[in-house]
Every structure is written in C-alpha cells, then in structure tokens.
Motif scaffolding. Structure first.
Motif, PDB file in Angstrom:
ATOM      1  N   PHE A   1       0.825  -1.199   0.000  1.00  0.00           N
ATOM      2  CA  PHE A   1       0.000   0.000   0.000  1.00  0.00           C
ATOM      3  C   PHE A   1       0.863   1.255   0.000  1.00  0.00           C
ATOM      4  CE2 PHE A   1      -2.079   3.437   2.309  1.00  0.00           C
ATOM      5  CZ  PHE A   1      -3.228   3.592   1.553  1.00  0.00           C
ATOM      6  N   ILE A   2       1.869   1.265   0.836  1.00  0.00           N
ATOM      7  CA  ILE A   2       2.708   2.460   0.968  1.00  0.00           C
ATOM      8  C   ILE A   2       3.402   2.780  -0.354  1.00  0.00           C
ATOM      9  CG2 ILE A   2       4.699   3.453   2.160  1.00  0.00           C
ATOM     10  CD1 ILE A   2       3.828   1.607   4.575  1.00  0.00           C
ATOM     11  N   ALA A   3       4.014   1.789  -0.968  1.00  0.00           N
ATOM     12  CA  ALA A   3       4.736   2.011  -2.222  1.00  0.00           C
ATOM     13  C   ALA A   3       3.776   2.214  -3.400  1.00  0.00           C
ATOM     14  CB  ALA A   3       5.664   0.840  -2.505  1.00  0.00           C
ATOM     15  N   GLY A   4       2.645   1.533  -3.380  1.00  0.00           N
ATOM     16  CA  GLY A   4       1.727   1.585  -4.517  1.00  0.00           C
ATOM     17  C   GLY A   4       0.631   2.627  -4.413  1.00  0.00           C
ATOM     18  N   ALA A   5       0.530   3.327  -3.301  1.00  0.00           N
ATOM     19  CA  ALA A   5      -0.571   4.274  -3.089  1.00  0.00           C
ATOM     20  C   ALA A   5      -0.707   5.332  -4.184  1.00  0.00           C
ATOM     21  CB  ALA A   5      -0.454   4.932  -1.720  1.00  0.00           C
ATOM     22  N   PRO A   6       0.366   5.955  -4.651  1.00  0.00           N
ATOM     23  CA  PRO A   6       0.181   6.958  -5.703  1.00  0.00           C
ATOM     24  C   PRO A   6      -0.527   6.395  -6.936  1.00  0.00           C
ATOM     25  CG  PRO A   6       2.377   7.134  -4.782  1.00  0.00           C
ATOM     26  CD  PRO A   6       1.763   5.883  -4.212  1.00  0.00           C
ATOM     27  N   ARG A   7      -0.132   5.205  -7.359  1.00  0.00           N
ATOM     28  CA  ARG A   7      -0.741   4.583  -8.538  1.00  0.00           C
ATOM     29  C   ARG A   7      -2.174   4.140  -8.239  1.00  0.00           C
ATOM     30  NH1 ARG A   7      -1.380  -0.495 -10.005  1.00  0.00           N
ATOM     31  NH2 ARG A   7      -0.022  -1.299  -8.380  1.00  0.00           N
ATOM     32  N   ILE A   8      -2.398   3.547  -7.086  1.00  0.00           N
ATOM     33  CA  ILE A   8      -3.724   3.063  -6.708  1.00  0.00           C
ATOM     34  C   ILE A   8      -4.739   4.203  -6.689  1.00  0.00           C
ATOM     35  CG2 ILE A   8      -5.078   2.099  -4.801  1.00  0.00           C
ATOM     36  CD1 ILE A   8      -2.512   0.480  -4.067  1.00  0.00           C
ATOM     37  N   PHE A   9      -4.396   5.315  -6.063  1.00  0.00           N
ATOM     38  CA  PHE A   9      -5.339   6.418  -5.929  1.00  0.00           C
ATOM     39  C   PHE A   9      -5.531   7.204  -7.224  1.00  0.00           C
ATOM     40  CE2 PHE A   9      -4.630   5.504  -1.474  1.00  0.00           C
ATOM     41  CZ  PHE A   9      -5.915   5.590  -0.976  1.00  0.00           C
ATOM     42  N   ARG A  10      -4.617   7.056  -8.179  1.00  0.00           N
ATOM     43  CA  ARG A  10      -4.840   7.648  -9.505  1.00  0.00           C
ATOM     44  C   ARG A  10      -5.875   6.855 -10.291  1.00  0.00           C
ATOM     45  NH1 ARG A  10       0.767   8.490  -9.756  1.00  0.00           N
ATOM     46  NH2 ARG A  10       1.028   6.561 -10.920  1.00  0.00           N
ATOM     47  N   MET A  11      -5.984   5.562  -9.992  1.00  0.00           N
ATOM     48  CA  MET A  11      -6.876   4.684 -10.733  1.00  0.00           C
ATOM     49  C   MET A  11      -8.325   4.813 -10.298  1.00  0.00           C
ATOM     50  SD  MET A  11      -4.321   1.374 -10.931  1.00  0.00           S
ATOM     51  CE  MET A  11      -5.632   0.244 -10.737  1.00  0.00           C
ATOM     52  N   PRO A  13     -11.148   6.391  -6.831  1.00  0.00           N
ATOM     53  CA  PRO A  13     -11.303   7.072  -5.531  1.00  0.00           C
ATOM     54  C   PRO A  13     -11.512   6.055  -4.403  1.00  0.00           C
ATOM     55  CG  PRO A  13     -13.342   7.199  -6.746  1.00  0.00           C
ATOM     56  CD  PRO A  13     -12.343   6.513  -7.641  1.00  0.00           C
ATOM     57  N   ILE A  14     -10.454   5.408  -3.995  1.00  0.00           N
ATOM     58  CA  ILE A  14     -10.503   4.369  -2.961  1.00  0.00           C
ATOM     59  C   ILE A  14     -10.865   5.005  -1.619  1.00  0.00           C
ATOM     60  CG2 ILE A  14      -9.188   2.553  -1.804  1.00  0.00           C
ATOM     61  CD1 ILE A  14      -9.503   2.130  -4.845  1.00  0.00           C
ATOM     62  N   GLN A  15     -11.879   4.427  -0.944  1.00  0.00           N
ATOM     63  CA  GLN A  15     -12.286   4.959   0.355  1.00  0.00           C
ATOM     64  C   GLN A  15     -12.256   3.923   1.465  1.00  0.00           C
ATOM     65  OE1 GLN A  15     -16.026   6.973   0.063  1.00  0.00           O
ATOM     66  NE2 GLN A  15     -15.206   8.561  -1.239  1.00  0.00           N
ATOM     67  N   VAL A  16     -12.232   2.645   1.104  1.00  0.00           N
ATOM     68  CA  VAL A  16     -12.203   1.564   2.086  1.00  0.00           C
ATOM     69  C   VAL A  16     -10.988   0.694   1.789  1.00  0.00           C
ATOM     70  CG1 VAL A  16     -13.420  -0.446   2.996  1.00  0.00           C
ATOM     71  CG2 VAL A  16     -14.714   1.572   2.298  1.00  0.00           C
ATOM     72  N   VAL A  17     -10.171   0.455   2.815  1.00  0.00           N
ATOM     73  CA  VAL A  17      -8.934  -0.303   2.627  1.00  0.00           C
ATOM     74  C   VAL A  17      -8.790  -1.320   3.755  1.00  0.00           C
ATOM     75  CG1 VAL A  17      -6.415  -0.128   2.555  1.00  0.00           C
ATOM     76  CG2 VAL A  17      -7.801   1.623   1.471  1.00  0.00           C
ATOM     77  N   HIS A  18      -8.413  -2.542   3.379  1.00  0.00           N
ATOM     78  CA  HIS A  18      -8.046  -3.579   4.356  1.00  0.00           C
ATOM     79  C   HIS A  18      -6.582  -3.895   4.112  1.00  0.00           C
ATOM     80  CE1 HIS A  18      -8.752  -7.687   6.389  1.00  0.00           C
ATOM     81  NE2 HIS A  18      -7.476  -7.404   6.371  1.00  0.00           N
ATOM     82  N   GLN A  36      -5.207  10.110   4.333  1.00  0.00           N
ATOM     83  CA  GLN A  36      -6.243  11.152   4.404  1.00  0.00           C
ATOM     84  C   GLN A  36      -7.354  10.939   3.375  1.00  0.00           C
ATOM     85  OE1 GLN A  36      -4.554  14.997   3.688  1.00  0.00           O
ATOM     86  NE2 GLN A  36      -3.459  14.315   1.882  1.00  0.00           N
ATOM     87  N   ARG A  37      -7.149  10.069   2.409  1.00  0.00           N
ATOM     88  CA  ARG A  37      -8.178   9.792   1.394  1.00  0.00           C
ATOM     89  C   ARG A  37      -9.090   8.645   1.780  1.00  0.00           C
ATOM     90  NH1 ARG A  37      -5.272  10.502  -4.426  1.00  0.00           N
ATOM     91  NH2 ARG A  37      -4.171  12.431  -3.947  1.00  0.00           N
ATOM     92  N   TRP A  61      -2.659  12.130   9.437  1.00  0.00           N
ATOM     93  CA  TRP A  61      -3.393  11.870   8.190  1.00  0.00           C
ATOM     94  C   TRP A  61      -4.709  11.137   8.409  1.00  0.00           C
ATOM     95  CZ3 TRP A  61      -1.176  15.046   5.205  1.00  0.00           C
ATOM     96  CH2 TRP A  61       0.195  15.237   5.253  1.00  0.00           C
ATOM     97  N   LEU A  62      -5.195  11.050   9.616  1.00  0.00           N
ATOM     98  CA  LEU A  62      -6.415  10.282   9.909  1.00  0.00           C
ATOM     99  C   LEU A  62      -7.660  11.142  10.077  1.00  0.00           C
ATOM    100  CD1 LEU A  62      -4.933   7.736  12.462  1.00  0.00           C
ATOM    101  CD2 LEU A  62      -5.292   7.428  10.009  1.00  0.00           C
ATOM    102  N   LYS A  63      -7.589  12.401   9.758  1.00  0.00           N
ATOM    103  CA  LYS A  63      -8.702  13.316  10.030  1.00  0.00           C
ATOM    104  C   LYS A  63      -9.982  12.980   9.276  1.00  0.00           C
ATOM    105  CE  LYS A  63      -5.623  17.019  11.279  1.00  0.00           C
ATOM    106  NZ  LYS A  63      -4.969  18.226  10.889  1.00  0.00           N
ATOM    107  N   GLN A  64      -9.874  12.349   8.120  1.00  0.00           N
ATOM    108  CA  GLN A  64     -11.056  12.003   7.325  1.00  0.00           C
ATOM    109  C   GLN A  64     -11.564  10.596   7.611  1.00  0.00           C
ATOM    110  OE1 GLN A  64     -12.647  14.261   5.474  1.00  0.00           O
ATOM    111  NE2 GLN A  64     -11.093  15.725   6.122  1.00  0.00           N
ATOM    112  N   LEU A  65     -10.870   9.877   8.497  1.00  0.00           N
ATOM    113  CA  LEU A  65     -11.247   8.510   8.805  1.00  0.00           C
ATOM    114  C   LEU A  65     -12.540   8.482   9.620  1.00  0.00           C
ATOM    115  CD1 LEU A  65      -9.816   5.844   8.143  1.00  0.00           C
ATOM    116  CD2 LEU A  65      -8.934   5.856  10.463  1.00  0.00           C
TER     117      LEU A  65
END
Length: 71
Positions: A1-11, A13-18, A36-37, A61-65
């Motif tokens: 997730f950490i390394a792939g987050a930029p690519r994942i969130f471009r694809m 609007p992910i809002q739920v993550v396990h 924060q997303r 970064w948890l303000k929107q959680l």
C-alpha cells in the motif's frame, strides 16, 4: 500500500482499505499522506501492540477517517 498508493489512488477514488501484515511497517503507514483519502481502514487480523496502535493513532493523516477496525 505504501509504495503503490500513488498509482492506486490515480486509478480510482478508494475509500475503504483492508491491510494485512502492517505490524512491521506501522511507522511508515502512519506517515503516508494517502491515509487522508481513506474513510474506513480495516487493520483486523494484524497483531498490533499498544505502542503500534498509539503510533498509528498519532498520525496527522487520519482526520477524514470515519471507521477503523483493529480487531
């Protein structure tokens, strides 16, 4: 997730993550601004001690959680 987050969130609007296997990278996870997303984060089935949970809870970064599963 950490390394792939930029690519994942471009694809999409992910809002739920396990996430699995975060025990050894909780510091890096807590530091990623991509948290924060997310509206709901499921960290269930990770063996997190009090210090790991404390570190994660202090992330700026948890303000929107809206939901967090630590079971």
């Amino acid at each position: 997730f950490i390394a792939g987050a930029p690519r994942i969130f471009r694809m999409a609007p992910i809002q739920v993550v396990h996430l699995d296997g975060v025990r050894d990278c909780i510091d890096s996870l807590a530091a990623t601004p991509f948290l924060q997303r997310i509206r709901f984060l499921d960290l269930s089935d990770n063996i997190l001690g009090n210090q790991s949970i404390r570190t994660f809870a202090q992330s700026p970064w948890l303000k929107q959680l809206h939901g967090l599963n630590l079971s």
